[in-house]
Design a protein around this motif. Structure first.
Motif, PDB file in Angstrom:
ATOM      1  N   LEU A 284       0.841  -1.204   0.000  1.00 11.14           N
ATOM      2  CA  LEU A 284       0.000   0.000   0.000  1.00 11.14           C
ATOM      3  C   LEU A 284       0.875   1.253   0.000  1.00 11.14           C
ATOM      4  CD1 LEU A 284      -2.640  -1.107   2.666  1.00 11.14           C
ATOM      5  CD2 LEU A 284      -2.790  -1.294   0.177  1.00 11.14           C
ATOM      6  N   GLY A 285       1.981   1.202   0.766  1.00 13.01           N
ATOM      7  CA  GLY A 285       2.910   2.328   0.812  1.00 13.01           C
ATOM      8  C   GLY A 285       3.540   2.580  -0.548  1.00 13.01           C
ATOM      9  N   ALA A 288       0.911   4.144  -2.723  1.00 11.74           N
ATOM     10  CA  ALA A 288       0.665   5.524  -2.268  1.00 11.74           C
ATOM     11  C   ALA A 288       1.798   6.443  -2.709  1.00 11.74           C
ATOM     12  CB  ALA A 288       0.506   5.549  -0.752  1.00 11.74           C
ATOM     13  N   ALA A 289       3.058   5.957  -2.593  1.00 10.42           N
ATOM     14  CA  ALA A 289       4.217   6.774  -2.993  1.00 10.42           C
ATOM     15  C   ALA A 289       4.147   7.094  -4.477  1.00 10.42           C
ATOM     16  CB  ALA A 289       5.505   6.033  -2.667  1.00 10.42           C
ATOM     17  N   ILE A 292       1.352   9.731  -4.954  1.00  6.02           N
ATOM     18  CA  ILE A 292       1.763  11.047  -4.439  1.00  6.02           C
ATOM     19  C   ILE A 292       2.743  11.711  -5.411  1.00  6.02           C
ATOM     20  CG2 ILE A 292       3.081  12.228  -2.599  1.00  6.02           C
ATOM     21  CD1 ILE A 292       1.933  10.089  -0.647  1.00  6.02           C
TER      22      ILE A 292
ATOM     23  N   ALA B  33       7.857   0.351   7.825  1.00 13.50           N
ATOM     24  CA  ALA B  33       8.478   0.712   6.545  1.00 13.50           C
ATOM     25  C   ALA B  33       7.563   1.645   5.754  1.00 13.50           C
ATOM     26  CB  ALA B  33       8.754  -0.551   5.730  1.00 13.50           C
ATOM     27  N   THR B  34       6.260   1.386   5.781  1.00  7.08           N
ATOM     28  CA  THR B  34       5.308   2.225   5.050  1.00  7.08           C
ATOM     29  C   THR B  34       5.291   3.644   5.617  1.00  7.08           C
ATOM     30  OG1 THR B  34       3.954   0.289   4.602  1.00  7.08           O
ATOM     31  CG2 THR B  34       2.869   2.409   4.374  1.00  7.08           C
ATOM     32  N   VAL B  35       5.244   3.743   6.951  1.00 10.68           N
ATOM     33  CA  VAL B  35       5.185   5.066   7.595  1.00 10.68           C
ATOM     34  C   VAL B  35       6.485   5.838   7.349  1.00 10.68           C
ATOM     35  CG1 VAL B  35       5.073   6.236   9.832  1.00 10.68           C
ATOM     36  CG2 VAL B  35       3.501   4.363   9.327  1.00 10.68           C
ATOM     37  N   LEU B  38       6.834   6.805   3.537  1.00  6.75           N
ATOM     38  CA  LEU B  38       5.920   7.871   3.102  1.00  6.75           C
ATOM     39  C   LEU B  38       6.240   9.211   3.787  1.00  6.75           C
ATOM     40  CD1 LEU B  38       2.462   6.048   2.807  1.00  6.75           C
ATOM     41  CD2 LEU B  38       3.995   6.760   0.973  1.00  6.75           C
ATOM     42  N   LEU B  41       9.168  10.665   2.048  1.00  6.33           N
ATOM     43  CA  LEU B  41       8.731  11.131   0.724  1.00  6.33           C
ATOM     44  C   LEU B  41       8.023  12.488   0.825  1.00  6.33           C
ATOM     45  CD1 LEU B  41       8.254  10.483  -2.315  1.00  6.33           C
ATOM     46  CD2 LEU B  41       6.099   9.453  -1.634  1.00  6.33           C
ATOM     47  N   LEU B  45       9.373  15.923  -0.810  1.00 11.91           N
ATOM     48  CA  LEU B  45       8.591  16.562  -1.877  1.00 11.91           C
ATOM     49  C   LEU B  45       8.056  17.928  -1.456  1.00 11.91           C
ATOM     50  CD1 LEU B  45       6.570  13.602  -3.484  1.00 11.91           C
ATOM     51  CD2 LEU B  45       8.709  14.633  -4.253  1.00 11.91           C
TER      52      LEU B  45
END
Lengths: 371, 55
Positions: A284-285, A288-289, A292, B33-35, B38, B41, B45
């Motif tokens: 999902l990450g 999402a990346a 974005i 890892a997702t947190v 992101l 990122l 950005l």
């Protein structure tokens, strides 16, 4: 007196485990910094010599894995490896790197590659899982171990083995054995598959699909993809991420099979919650990346976004380096020696089937795909 | 001869607690890892991450 002393022991033990884990992370970071240095310094030093081309061709995954293995030997000899192993977080490093990789893949590429990637993953997982399960049965490999081997070789290596081990309640030794086997086969694949891609003259998309569908660990897929090139890395990641997403489905199916057929505990009926628990959330990450970054590039324009995406890529490379270093540090020979030749034979034969069917599917499904 | 997982015949994996524990750890690592990915990122950005801190 006994109470406070045991309380103190209870709080000191996790604190010291955390300190050792932080020490392990420090070791990974120091070796990672050395990899960064070598990656830049070696080609500069070799410029104008006979070694220039070789030095240019050796990419960061090679330095990272070799230095990781060297660190493994040094830490094993000094008796520190087991204590520091809590900091060798391959899964975390690779998944963070892959979430960041999502930023450099235009979302439309994911949408375009999703169809063939899902089809390839479904056919490949079914064929390789079925073959491994069948051969393991013929050779008398324990049901739980063959579930682990089949999941690892057909889906995504260590993550799949961990999910399958939870689903079938395998023994810790069986998981350690499967994980070691995955790394043992993944290490040479990192170098052999890109070489085979050159020999076979595959296009970047076909090469990426073959690598993504064949190499078991996500980290090793990234390493091999990076050696072939950026386009191959992107397709390999999409294919591997699709397989990772299907991990939830296979884990739930295994839970159901073992609960209802092998062990017959009707109370352990799996449901939607089990599927969600086993679904690899970093997928999902990654998506999402990509969304974005695609939106930001659309808003500020690709010229303005270029330096920002380049910074994201620098972090992505750093996390991948830390993951490859951890792979080298985590590799263990002992579980392989203890388990005998039969599971190794099953794994090797399944890898052969995976390579052949995977190449056929990659050529069939990805020949027309361009980035 | 009780079913695996019952108190009379505890499953070795469950009693050792290793595999379920490792699975939980892997799931936590997925979210971590997702947190982290992101967050990095978004910080980069949005221009909030300083350039000198890029590896």
């Amino acid at each position: 007196m006994a109470g406070p002393v045991s309380d103190r022991q209870a709080t000191t033990a996790p604190r010291s485990a955390t300190a050792w884990a932080l020490g392990g992370v420090a070791v990974v970071v120091v070796i990672g910094a050395l990899v960064r240095f070598l990656e830049q310094a070696v080609p500069e030093a070799a410029e104008g010599t006979a070694w220039a081309e070789i030095a240019e061709a050796v990419e960061y995954p090679v330095y990272a894995i070799l230095l990781g293995l060297l660190g493994n030997v040094v830490l094993t000899v000094t008796g520190l490896r087991e204590r520091l192993s809590g900091g060798f977080r391959t899964e975390f490093f690779i998944k963070t790197g892959l979430v960041l990789l999502g930023a450099s893949i235009d979302f439309s590429v994911i949408v375009r590659a999703a169809g063939p990637a899902v089809l390839q993953a479904l056919v490949l997982i079914t064929a390789v899982f079925g073959f491994t399960w069948w051969l393991g049965g013929r050779l008398g490999v324990d049901d739980k171990l063959r579930a682990l081997l089949a999941s690892a070789v057909s889906i995504c290596g260590v993550s799949a083995a961990i999910a399958a081990a939870g689903a079938v309640q395998a023994k810790k030794e069986q998981l350690a054995y499967t994980a070691s086997l995955v790394i043992l086969f993944a290490l040479p694949s990192i170098f052999l598959l890109p070489a085979a891609v050159d020999v076979l003259g595959l296009s970047p998309a076909v090469a990426g699909a073959w690598i993504g569908g064949n190499i078991d660990t996500t980290a090793a897929v990234s390493a091999a993809g990076a050696i072939v090139g950026e386009e191959a890395l992107q397709i390999a990641t999409i294919v591997k991420t699709t397989q990772n997403a299907l991990l939830g489905v296979v884990a739930v199916a295994l839970t159901a099979y073992f609960a209802l057929k092998v062990e017959r505990t009707a109370s352990a009926r799996p449901g939607i919650r089990d599927f969600w628990e086993r679904f690899p959330k970093f997928v999902l990450g990654f998506l999402a990346a990509s969304i974005i970054a695609t939106v930001v590039i659309g808003v500020i324009g690709s010229d303005a976004a270029k330096p920002l995406i380049s910074d994201v890529n620098a972090f992505r490379t750093t996390f991948l380096i830390l993951a490859f270093v951890s792979i080298g540090l985590e590799f263990r020979v002992a579980p392989l020696r203890e388990a005998g030749w039969r599971p190794i034979g099953v794994f090797a034969a399944a890898t052969g089937v995976n390579l052949a069917v995977g190449l056929g599917l990659a050529v069939l499904l990805f020949s027309g795909v361009t980035l | 001869m009780s079913a695996p997982g019952t108190p009379a015949d505890p499953d070795p994996a469950r009693s050792a607690g290793d595999v379920p524990a490792q699975r939980r750890l892997a799931l936590n690592e997925d979210w971590a890892a997702t947190v982290v990915g992101l967050l990095l990122l978004v910080l980069i950005l949005s221009g909030l991450w300083p350039g000198w801190l890029v590896p």
